[in-house]
Structures are given as structure tokens and as C-alpha cells.
Design a protein around this motif. Structure first.
Motif, mmCIF file in Angstrom:
data_model
loop_
_atom_site.group_PDB
_atom_site.id
_atom_site.type_symbol
_atom_site.label_atom_id
_atom_site.label_comp_id
_atom_site.label_asym_id
_atom_site.label_seq_id
_atom_site.Cartn_x
_atom_site.Cartn_y
_atom_site.Cartn_z
ATOM 1 N N GLY A 87 -16.083 62.333 -20.648
ATOM 2 C CA GLY A 87 -14.959 63.084 -20.097
ATOM 3 C C GLY A 87 -14.342 62.433 -18.881
ATOM 4 N N GLY A 88 -15.116 61.638 -18.175
ATOM 5 C CA GLY A 88 -14.609 60.985 -16.970
ATOM 6 C C GLY A 88 -13.963 59.638 -17.209
ATOM 7 N N MET A 89 -14.000 59.139 -18.452
ATOM 8 C CA MET A 89 -13.388 57.843 -18.738
ATOM 9 C C MET A 89 -11.863 57.954 -18.599
ATOM 10 S SD MET A 89 -15.771 56.649 -21.963
ATOM 11 C CE MET A 89 -14.987 55.040 -22.154
ATOM 12 N N PRO A 90 -11.225 56.973 -17.981
ATOM 13 C CA PRO A 90 -9.804 57.128 -17.642
ATOM 14 C C PRO A 90 -8.818 56.896 -18.780
ATOM 15 C CG PRO A 90 -10.620 55.009 -16.850
ATOM 16 C CD PRO A 90 -11.812 55.738 -17.402
ATOM 17 N N ALA A 91 -9.187 56.096 -19.799
ATOM 18 C CA ALA A 91 -8.171 55.632 -20.753
ATOM 19 C C ALA A 91 -8.210 56.246 -22.145
ATOM 20 C CB ALA A 91 -8.258 54.093 -20.887
ATOM 21 N N PRO A 92 -9.327 56.795 -22.641
ATOM 22 C CA PRO A 92 -9.371 57.197 -24.052
ATOM 23 C C PRO A 92 -8.275 58.183 -24.452
ATOM 24 C CG PRO A 92 -11.575 57.222 -23.136
ATOM 25 C CD PRO A 92 -10.634 57.003 -21.991
ATOM 26 N N GLU A 93 -7.595 57.856 -25.566
ATOM 27 C CA GLU A 93 -6.625 58.757 -26.180
ATOM 28 C C GLU A 93 -7.172 59.319 -27.490
ATOM 29 O OE1 GLU A 93 -2.894 56.814 -26.558
ATOM 30 O OE2 GLU A 93 -2.631 56.536 -24.405
ATOM 31 N N THR A 94 -8.186 58.651 -28.052
ATOM 32 C CA THR A 94 -8.817 59.117 -29.286
ATOM 33 C C THR A 94 -10.332 59.053 -29.121
ATOM 34 O OG1 THR A 94 -6.982 58.344 -30.661
ATOM 35 C CG2 THR A 94 -9.094 58.682 -31.753
ATOM 36 N N LEU B 143 -6.696 62.319 -23.477
ATOM 37 C CA LEU B 143 -7.088 62.431 -24.881
ATOM 38 C C LEU B 143 -6.011 63.148 -25.698
ATOM 39 C CD1 LEU B 143 -9.696 61.459 -26.277
ATOM 40 C CD2 LEU B 143 -10.434 63.839 -26.342
ATOM 41 N N LYS B 144 -5.657 62.546 -26.850
ATOM 42 C CA LYS B 144 -4.667 63.137 -27.746
ATOM 43 C C LYS B 144 -5.277 63.552 -29.080
ATOM 44 C CE LYS B 144 -0.851 60.621 -25.664
ATOM 45 N NZ LYS B 144 0.228 59.615 -25.844
ATOM 46 N N ASN C 98 -3.515 66.885 -22.688
ATOM 47 C CA ASN C 98 -2.612 66.164 -23.599
ATOM 48 C C ASN C 98 -3.065 66.181 -25.049
ATOM 49 O OD1 ASN C 98 -0.516 64.976 -21.763
ATOM 50 N ND2 ASN C 98 -2.350 64.107 -20.797
ATOM 51 N N LEU C 99 -4.105 66.968 -25.351
ATOM 52 C CA LEU C 99 -4.642 66.971 -26.710
ATOM 53 C C LEU C 99 -3.638 67.544 -27.702
ATOM 54 C CD1 LEU C 99 -7.357 66.273 -28.170
ATOM 55 C CD2 LEU C 99 -7.779 68.732 -28.204
ATOM 56 N N LYS C 100 -3.355 66.785 -28.770
ATOM 57 C CA LYS C 100 -2.438 67.224 -29.819
ATOM 58 C C LYS C 100 -3.161 67.571 -31.114
ATOM 59 C CE LYS C 100 1.556 64.611 -28.134
ATOM 60 N NZ LYS C 100 2.339 65.820 -27.802
#
Length: 920
Positions: free
Chosen positions: A790-797, A821-822, A841-843
């Protein structure tokens, strides 16, 4: 070679100019007269190139300008072919290896070749002079006119993260619910013994396929067998039946004929509850075969058919007993909502000054979703938001004719606006899609690699050709000119082209002699004698064989979409070919690749899923080869000469393929290496792997018990310190992949990381600050692991799965976790809770849950402010359902109905009947 791209607008002119410059300033010692002729050619062709670019922006050319344009483009291809042959001859003659006698012989050969080159240059000069005189003689400058396009070309360079999912078309909620009610039993109602059939009928562009797919996705989880196939205008029935077999689990082979396949399907489906979607049927005859394969009496089974023709719809229903659903255009309100949503990301708000122009544009679109999507995508990207500009767009669209809801001219004018407002290089890439048959699923990387091999992609500073091609692909998706089809972990992996758009592209390709199709369809014959790109589709006519023989010497690109391609052989007669795409051509065998080394311009070779079992040693002489795809072949060992392919950028193999013991490090051009098994590979190969400093993508199968694992781990660390950013490790064997000894500092460059499976999450994972996609299968997962991720800055998936599917943890997502995260895919969980401020930002949420009365009284799903799509796979125990718990599907739907975004639900329910399995 700056700017050396091939274009549908200018032919090979830009590439020719760059190559003429290399001849002048390169290593070749040319006679003074030859150099002077080359300088003249370069000057004259530069002028013609500028004029071709101007003509390319004019939608309707007068006959004289059109003829001159076509002739000069053909001339550019001929000049490039001549230069390529000349350079090859000069290079061979300049090879000074051997003793004095050999050197003398080569010197004499070089003199002879130089004379031949000089003669060819003279001939080309004469043709250029004639075209220049003709241009002046007929005063063509005054006839060019101006382009009908009044808008600047603006390329939207957003990556896949900004892709808008076109499957969610406004206005389909009502039809979706209605068809679902027609097909599915009401609560308490028994399943029908008779198969239920619905035929969705309507004109092109209404969204029939989209609607059928939404119904299919919503309910397919309730069926034992599922299949979705497209038939299209010129169906190959055996292929259609094979696709149904593969999806429903019927065993079939390519040797089976249609009768055998029908019997196998009937046997498979006889006692199964099935759902089958048969998309885009144009004629009743194919249905007579397909319908025979789908048994009429199968408890609770469903068939959905889509077609443009009312009589076909009725015929499909009459054979199985069903309903015809007549699909209508959108109403005015939904048309407006769709239009505004795609331009302003709002279904209600339109700037006051644009209201009148938008109403006029919508009126001309006649409430057809495809027309609205196409024109709104064009307006959103290419056109300034001013009344003057929008009114010009409105005037450029043809009015629909009375009594015809969707005339060709109306859609053609909409597509022309989008097409002519693309930059020239993107027009070329879009036209190239006409090479693929109707309803094809076009794999993204296959398409991009072919674009590159054809010379359509221009390398940008800091990017590879592949990355530039990926941007082109995403632009075409963002403009709704191609439809995203298969998506995995938030990334679009394949696309399709709507048949209306494909027809437009085919007509453009034929008109400009960009590509030639040989198939049973009634296409007008090309006016040109030379075929530059050839696509064989379906079962081509007998007279095509003789025609292929006559056009071989000029073909630059050959794509074969037929089972049997024996008439193409020998392939070596395609003298200037750059692309050979023979995927799925079963008749292709080793003998057909003999002497392939003579195809010196070959850049792309795809022989995947053919009967080839051995690559010829001569393949090492293909010094321009950039992509080699042998997945699904019988090849088990690569020849030692493969290491001579220093320009090879993409190598796709099967897991069983063994690599050469020595020399692999010479392949410095490799950027993508896919489906490599570490098992049994030479240690020298695993060590040399680390020397491929340009490698960006690596897809491997790891067998951790092998002694080579340590060597591979060392190479992996070395690669990550260079350009490696995408790693996918698939584990075989029972031992988890050891990660504790890995250095996080060496893995900092990774952007996507997929690994199957590990024993537990290493704490250093949180330090991978550039990681955008993470996929893990782990044996153990602790609460502190969730905090790390949860603390990682970049993951979107994030795709997180657990090896023991019945030992998933309870998840609580805290405030400020997973900020970017998306897409979140996770399973199997006993409890999931989202706290306020989590995942803003989760879609897309894709979860597997075990249902019990306390497991999700409140997901906290209302806190996911950006949510638009939810997939749920639910394990429910009958003992809990009998205990009075709310129906699982109703519970999930009530949660989503209360969400402000009303996310779309794709829901699958599994009820476990063995009550002893219930842990409560």
C-alpha cells in the motif's frame, strides 16, 4: 536514418531520400557521373515528396493529379528496391576475404556491379525527369486546391492508462436488462429444457456486438460451457466450429472436417448447460451448420445471435425457437449523453456557445452510436472548441437520406474527417489494419512489429521503435478508430476494427494501391500493375494462383490468413519482401523455408502455429531481420547461426526451445525475449543472457531446482541495471522462487513485475519505486505485507493471488494506501474492507470472496470514488444460504446501486454444495 519512414501518402519517398544520402556520403566509392546522377535524383525527389505530402491532404483529387501522385509513389518504391539491391551487390563485391586471386576476382566483380548500378541509376533518372516534365507540362500545381481539413493535427500521446473502455456505451442499460430477462429464468422459475435463443438485429453501428458481449459477460459464469465467436461476411465454417470447440472444451484437431466437428460439439454440449454467442451472421446457410452443432434440448442453455438482416435473425430463431430483438438507434437524450461524455467527460454539461453546433452534429449522426463515438472522439482531439470550427465539422458530414437510417455516405463522411485529420504516419498505420480479415482479433505486439518492419514507425529521442509504435496504437484507440478487445491487468493486448471502419479502410487501400486483398469478395481490381502489399484471406479463388506468380517480385508484405498456403511457395521468389506473416498456415513446413537467406530485406518473420520443425542455418544471413516468431511450432532447437542476427529485436519462442551454447551475447539488438524456459538450457546461455544490454522485456519459465537458477539470477540483476523494465517469471516445479537473496537496488528500474510463485513477500519489495504493475502468487501473506504494498508510490495495477485458495487473509485497506492504483485484482478473501481515503483512483475491482453472513455487510465500497467496473467471483456455501442470508447476487448489486458511479457489475457465482467444506 532520420525521417526514413514509409507512408501511404508518399510511398517510400522519405526512405529513398535517406538512402540516397547514405549512398552519397557513405563508404561506397562511386564514379563521379553516378554521384552526380544521385544528387540530381535526390533533389528532384525531394521536390516531389513535398508535393505528395500536399496532395495527401486533399480528399478529392482531379484525375490528372491523382494519376501523377500514384505514378510518383510507385516510382519511389521502385527506386528504393533498386537502391537496396545495389547496396547488397556492392557489399558482397566489397568483401575482401581470401587470397590474392579471390581479392582480384572480387575487384573485377565490384567494377561490374558498379556499372550495373550506374545503368540502373540512369534508368531511374530518366523516369524521374519524365515525371518532372509531365508535372510542368500539365501545370498540375494550379489544380491541387486546398485540403478540406481546417484543423491542426494533434496527437494524443496518452498511454493505456487513459484508455476509455468503449464497451460501456451509454444507452445500453435498458436493452441489456431486457435481453437478460428474456434469457434467464425469474427467481423460483425452473430452467427451460428447450434452448432459449435471441437474435439481435439492426443496422451497422448500433452496438449489437457490444450489447451481446455485455449480456454474455454478465451471465456466462452461470453456465458450464461458454463460447463467443464471430462469423462475418465470408465465413470459414471450419474455423468457426474449431473456435467453439476450443472454448467449450470439445477435443478437436485440424484434420477434422465440418461434420466431425459438429458431432463432437453435439456430444460435448448434450448434457451441459451452455451459452454461445454467434456474432455477425450475414447469411442463413452458415447457421444451418452452426445450428446443428448446438443441441436444441439442453437444460437452461442459451444462444445469442447478432445480424444486420431480419430474415437471417428469424431463420436463426425458427431453428431453435426464440425471439428476435430489434435493436433501435439511441434516443435523443442518450445520444446527447454519449456525445458529451466522450468530449467533456460529463453527460450533461456543454458550453453554451457550442450547444447549437452540437445539436446539428448529433442530428446528422442520426442517433447511431458508432457515428457519435467516431465524431466525438475526433472533436475531442482534433478540433478547437469554438462554434466556427464545430460548424465546419457539421457541414462536412453528409445528411442521412430519408427512409435510410444509416447510409454509407453519412458514415463515410464522419470517418473521412477522422482519417484526414490524422498525421500522415498514423493514417498509414490505420490503413495497414485492412490487411486483417473482418472480425479478426489483432494482437497488439504483432501489429506494432509489422508496422516497424514496414518502416511506418519513426523513432523518437529516448524511445525505442516499439515504444513509438505503442504510442501510435494507443492514439488510434483513444480516437475510437480501433476497438480495444482483450485487456489484461489494465493493458490492452489486442484490438478489433469495426466492420464499417474496416470497409472504409479497405476501399482507401484499394484506391491508393496501398494493399491488395485476394479473397472471394467483390473488390474492384487495382489499376496498378505492381502489388506492394498482399493479404490472402479466407479461401481465395483459383485464378489468384496465377496472379500471385506474376506479382511476387514486387511484394513487400505478405500476410496469409488461409489454412493452406502451398501455392505461395517457394517463398524465395518474393525478392523484396520485408514482412512474411504466415501464422496458422498449417501447410508450411521446413522445405518451404529452404534458401530463405536470399530474402535479404526480410525484417519480420512469423511462422507461429505452423508445421515447421527446424529453422534453416541460412537464417543467420538475414541481417535486417527484426522480429522472429516461432511460438507453437515444432521447433525444439535454435540453429547456432541464430546468434548472427545482430539486429533481431523481438524473439518469441516456445517453452521447449533450446538455445545455442555459445554466442548468444552477440545479439545486442534484442529488446523482447519471450517464453524462454530455463530448464535444460546451457549454463553459458544463462550467463551470456546478462550481456543483452538492450533487453527491455523478458518472459521466462523458471525451474528453480535447476543449477542454472543462480546463473539466471545473476544475469537478471545485470539486465535490470541496463534497460530491462518488464519481467514475467512463470514457475514450473513445486519449489517457490527464492527472492530473499535478490538485490532491490538492482531491480529499481522495473516497471512491470509478474512472478509465480513465491513463499512470502520480501520486505524490500516496497523499495521498487518505479513499479507500475505487480502480479504475485504467494503462499503466505501477512497484514504487514499489505502495508508494504500500500505504501509503494507507483503501482497502477496490482494482481495478488494466494497459492492456497482457501487460506486467503482478511483485507482492510487503510486511508492513503494505494494512491495511484487503478486496477486491483485479489482472491480469495474471507473479508474485505475499504476505509475512507483508500484507493482514490481505483477504476476496476476484481475480487474473489468467500460468502458468509458477516463477510461483507459493508465493503466500504462507497469510499472508492473513481470506481467504474467490478468483477466478483463468489464462493457461497449452501448451509449459509439456507440460513437466511441475503442472496449473494442481490447483496452485491445493492452495494453497487448505492455507489454514486453505479459501477458496471460482471458477476459470477459459484455455490459449493459440500456443506462440510464450510468453515463457519
Amino acid at each position: 536514418m532520420e525521417g526514413a519512414i514509409v507512408s501511404a501518402a508518399t510511398g517510400a519517398m522519405s526512405s529513398v531520400l535517406a538512402k540516397l544520402g547514405e549512398l552519397l556520403h557513405g563508404k561506397y566509392k562511386l564514379a563521379k557521373g553516378v554521384r552526380k546522377d544521385i544528387e540530381f535524383l535526390r533533389s528532384e525527389l525531394s521536390f516531389m515528396n513535398g508535393l505528395l505530402c500536399t496532395l495527401a491532404d486533399v480528399e478529392e483529387l482531379d484525375p490528372l493529379n491523382k494519376e501523377w501522385r500514384d505514378t510518383v509513389r510507385e516510382l519511389a518504391y521502385d527506386v528504393e528496391d533498386c537502391i537496396d539491391r545495389s547496396v547488397t551487390q556492392l557489399d558482397r563485391a566489397d568483401d575482401a576475404k581470401g587470397g590474392f586471386g579471390a581479392k582480384l576476382a572480387r575487384k573485377l566483380k565490384k567494377i561490374r556491379v558498379s556499372h550495373q548500378v550506374a545503368h540502373q541509376i540512369q534508368e531511374l533518372k530518366a523516369r524521374v525527369v519524365e515525371e518532372s516534365k509531365r508535372h510542368k507540362r500539365y501545370k498540375l500545381d494550379g489544380r491541387v486546391g486546398s485540403s478540406s481539413s481546417a484543423f491542426a493535427n494533434k496527437v494524443d500521446l496518452r498511454m493505456c492508462a487513459l484508455w476509455e473502455e468503449t464497451k460501456n456505451v451509454v444507452g445500453l442499460d435498458g436493452p441489456l436488462d431486457e435481453i437478460t430477462r428474456l434469457l434467464m429464468p425469474a427467481e423460483g422459475e425452473e430452467l427451460s429444457q428447450q434452448v432459449k435463443t435471441v437474435s439481435i438485429v439492426g443496422c451497422a453501428g448500433l452496438g449489437k456486438t457490444t450489447l451481446a458481449n455485455q449480456v454474455y459477460q454478465r451471465i456466462k459464469g452461470k453456465f458450464e460451457c461458454q463460447a463467443f465467436v464471430s462469423v462475418s461476411q465470408n465465413p470459414h465454417l471450419k474455423d468457426v466450429l474449431m473456435k467453439i470447440c476450443s472454448q467449450v472444451g470439445a477435443t478437436a484437431s485440424m484434420g477434422d472436417d465440418e461434420l466431425i466437428l459438429v458431432n463432437k460439439l453435439r456430444e460435448r454440449l448434450q448434457c451441459k448447460r451452455y451459452i454461445v454467442v454467434v456474432d455477425d451472421i450475414w447469411d442463413s446457410d452458415p447457421w444451418k451448420i452452426i445450428g446443428q452443432a448446438l443441441v436444441k434440448t439442453s437444460l437452461g442453455s442459451i444462444i445469442i445471435v447478432t445480424t444486420r438482416l431480419k430474415d437471417v435473425a428469424e431463420s436463426c430463431c425458427s431453428s431453435h425457437g426464440g425471439r428476435v430483438y430489434d435493436m433501435k438507434p439511441l434516443d435523443d437524450k442518450d445520444s446527447r449523453r454519449l456525445f458529451l461524455k466522450r468530449i467533456f467527460d460529463s453527460e450533461e454539461k456543454c458550453p453554451h456557445e457550442l450547444e447549437r453546433a452540437s445539436e446539428g452534429i448529433l442530428k446528422k449522426c442520426d442517433n447511431i452510436p458508432l457515428a457519435i463515438i467516431s465524431i466525438s472522439s475526433f472533436l475531442a482531439v482534433d478540433v478547437p472548441q469554438s462554434p466556427d470550427h464545430w460548424n465546419k465539422v457539421k457541414e462536412a458530414i453528409s445528411y442521412p437520406l430519408p427512409g435510410n437510417k444509416f447510409v454509407v455516405d453519412t458514415m463515410k463522411s464522419v470517418l473521412s474527417l477522422s482519417y484526414f485529420n490524422l498525421p500522415h504516419h498514423l493514417r498509414t498505420c490505420l490503413l495497414y489494419l485492412s490487411s486483417f480479415p473482418e472480425d479478426s482479433e489483432i494482437v497488439r505486439d504483432r501489429l506494432i512489429s509489422r508496422w516497424i518492419a514496414e518502416g511506418f514507425v519513426k523513432e523518437e529521442p529516448g524511445d525505442s521503435l516499439y515504444e513509438a509504435g505503442l504510442r501510435y496504437f494507443n492514439v488510434l484507440i483513444n480516437r475510437s478508430l480501433i476497438q480495444p478487445w482483450h485487456e489484461q491487468n489494465g493493458v490492452v493486448l489486442s484490438c478489433r476494427v469495426h466492420d464499417v471502419i474496416l470497409n472504409f479502410l479497405v476501399s482507401k487501400s484499394v484506391e491508393e494501391n496501398f494493399l491488395t486483398l485476394l479473397d472471394p469478395s467483390e473488390l474492384p481490381p487495382s489499376r496498378h500493375s505492381k502489388v506492394r502489399r498482399l493479404s490472402l484471406q479466407h479461401i481465395y479463388q483459383e485464378n489468384a494462383v496465377s496472379r500471385i506468380k506474376s506479382i511476387k517480385p514486387h511484394v513487400r508484405s505478405l500476410a496469409c490468413f488461409v489454412d493452406c498456403c502451398k501455392e505461395l511457395h517457394p517463398l524465395t521468389e518474393f525478392e523484396v519482401v520485408r514482412v512474411l506473416d504466415l501464422e496458422n498456415c498449417e501447410s508450411l513446413r521446413n522445405i518451404h523455408l529452404a534458401n530463405i537467406e536470399v530474402l535479404l530485406q526480410l525484417r519480420y518473420l512469423n511462422i507461429s502455429r505452423t508445421s515447421v520443425s527446424e529453422l534453416p542455418a541460412g537464417i543467420g544471413q538475414l541481417q535486417h531481420l527484426e522480429t522472429l516468431d516461432i511460438r507453437g511450432t515444432k521447433v525444439e532447437t535454435l540453429p547456432s547461426t541464430i546468434v548472427l542476427l545482430e539486429k533481431l529485436a523481438c524473439l518469441f519462442v516456445s517453452w521447449k526451445v533450446q538455445f545455442p551454447a555459445e554466442g548468444f551475447s552477440k545479439m545486442k539488438g534484442l529488446e523482447q525475449l519471450s517464453r524462454v524456459s530455463l530448464h535444460g538450457q546451457p549454463l553459458s546461455f544463462l550467463n551470456e543472457l546478462g550481456q543483452l544490454t538492450n533487453l527491455s522485456t523478458l518472459d521466462i519459465e523458471a525451474y528453480c531446482e535447476d543449477s542454472g537458477w543462480v546463473s539466471f539470477s545473476s544475469s537478471l540483476h545485470t539486465l535490470c541495471s541496463h534497460k530491462l523494465v518488464h519481467v514475467d517469471i512463470y514457475k514450473s516445479g513445486s519449489t517457490p522462487i527464492p527472492m530473499d537473496s535478490w538485490s532491490p537496488a538492482a531491480l529499481q528500474s522495473l516497471r512491470t513485475f509478474s512472478i509465480d510463485h513465491i513463499s512470502s513477500l520480501p520486505m524490500w519489495m516496497g523499495s521498487l519505486v518505479n513499479l507500475e504493475l505487480l502480479k504475485l502468487i504467494t503462499e503466505r501473506f501477512n497484514p504487514e505485507d499489505l502495508r508494504v504494498l500500500g505504501g509503494m508510490p507507483a503501482p497502477e495495477t496490482l494482481d495478488l493471488q494466494f497459492k492456497d485458495t482457501y487460506a486467503g487473509p482478511n483485507f482492510t485497506i487503510d486511508r492513503n494506501e494505494f494512491q495511484r492504483l487503478k486496477l486491483f485484482r485479489v482472491g480469495q478473501l474471507y473479508q474485505l474492507q475499504f476505509m475512507p481515503g483508500s484507493m482514490p483512483n481505483l477504476k476496476h475491482l476484481d475480487i474473489i470472496l468467500t460468502f458468509n453472513t458477516d463477510s461483507y455487510n459493508d465493503f466500504g465500497i462507497q469510499h472508492l470514488a473513481s470506481l467504474t467496473k467490478v468483477n466478483v467471483l463468489l464462493y457461497a456455501y449452501q448451509i449459509m444460504l439456507r440460513g437466511g442470508a441475503q442472496d449473494p447476487e442481490a447483496k452485491i448489486r445493492s452495494l453497487l446501486d448505492a455507489h454514486p458511479n453505479r459501477p458496471m457489475l460482471i458477476y459470477t457465482e459459484y455455490i459449493l454444495t459440500i456443506e462440510d467444506d464450510c468453515p463457519y
